[in-house]
Design an enzyme around this catalytic site. Structure first.
Site, PDB file in Angstrom:
ATOM      1  N   CYS A   9      47.796  23.933  27.342  1.00  0.00           N
ATOM      2  CA  CYS A   9      48.978  23.886  28.201  1.00  0.00           C
ATOM      3  C   CYS A   9      48.534  24.225  29.622  1.00  0.00           C
ATOM      4  O   CYS A   9      47.359  24.086  29.950  1.00  0.00           O
ATOM      5  CB  CYS A   9      50.085  24.815  27.689  1.00  0.00           C
ATOM      6  SG  CYS A   9      49.738  26.590  27.803  1.00  0.00           S
ATOM      7  N   ARG A  15      52.814  28.302  25.569  1.00  0.00           N
ATOM      8  CA  ARG A  15      52.847  27.204  24.611  1.00  0.00           C
ATOM      9  C   ARG A  15      51.571  27.054  23.795  1.00  0.00           C
ATOM     10  O   ARG A  15      51.623  26.971  22.563  1.00  0.00           O
ATOM     11  CB  ARG A  15      53.155  25.882  25.329  1.00  0.00           C
ATOM     12  CG  ARG A  15      54.539  25.854  25.951  1.00  0.00           C
ATOM     13  CD  ARG A  15      54.760  24.607  26.764  1.00  0.00           C
ATOM     14  NE  ARG A  15      53.912  24.615  27.948  1.00  0.00           N
ATOM     15  CZ  ARG A  15      53.786  23.599  28.799  1.00  0.00           C
ATOM     16  NH1 ARG A  15      54.455  22.481  28.575  1.00  0.00           N
ATOM     17  NH2 ARG A  15      53.013  23.688  29.858  1.00  0.00           N
ATOM     18  N   ASP A 120      58.144  24.285  28.862  1.00  0.00           N
ATOM     19  CA  ASP A 120      57.458  25.549  29.080  1.00  0.00           C
ATOM     20  C   ASP A 120      58.463  26.697  29.129  1.00  0.00           C
ATOM     21  O   ASP A 120      59.243  26.801  30.072  1.00  0.00           O
ATOM     22  CB  ASP A 120      56.675  25.485  30.390  1.00  0.00           C
ATOM     23  CG  ASP A 120      55.724  26.642  30.564  1.00  0.00           C
ATOM     24  OD1 ASP A 120      55.900  27.677  29.884  1.00  0.00           O
ATOM     25  OD2 ASP A 120      54.800  26.516  31.386  1.00  0.00           O
TER      26      ASP A 120
END
Length: 150
Positions: A9, A15, A120
């Site tokens: 990420c 994440r 996110d």
């Protein structure tokens, strides 16, 4: 030989460490790691709010530490999984010439139509929603890597 999977990420504090934790829980026989395309949080543990949300599901990712994606990751891993297309572009520009390591969006493994990225939660604050998507994608990835025996 054990397959090695890298989850990527932006900052490697929400994440991708949660995806790694989710996948290693479902499939401990795989080697997993996570990284970020940005280096803002190098060496730091996952974001506390994400740790709290995933711990409520019985998973612990407190042992993970943020690191930055590097071109050598293409040779170290069998599959690279991205949380969104912007990070996918940031990874692909680092691909060594001739390297064929598969790179996919994690949402490619979710059957839900129209999902093109994992939002996110650092910005959306929806940690549970993010974890729901990560779990669906982790299950889908596992099915893609180890199809059920009929």
């Amino acid at each position: 030989m054990t397959q090695k999977i890298l989850f990527v990420c932006l900052g490697n504090i929400c994440r991708s460490p949660a995806a790694e934790g989710m996948f290693r829980h479902l499939a401990p026989e795989f080697e997993t790691d996570s990284a970020g395309t940005a280096g803002w949080h190098l060496g730091k543990p996952p974001y506390q709010a994400m740790q709290t949300a995933i711990k409520a599901r019985g998973l612990d990712i407190s042992d993970l530490r943020a690191r930055q994606f590097c071109p050598q990751d293409f040779d170290r891993f069998d599959v690279i999984i991205l949380m969104d297309s912007e990070n996918q572009l940031n990874v692909e520009v680092q691909r060594p010439t001739g390297n064929q390591t598969p790179v996919s969006l994690f949402t490619d493994f979710i059957s839900e139509a129209g999902m093109d990225h994992v939002p996110d939660p650092y910005y959306t604050r929806d940690f549970d929603g993010c974890l729901d998507l990560l779990e669906q994608a982790a299950r889908g990835l596992l099915l893609a890597l180890v199809p059920p025996v009929s």
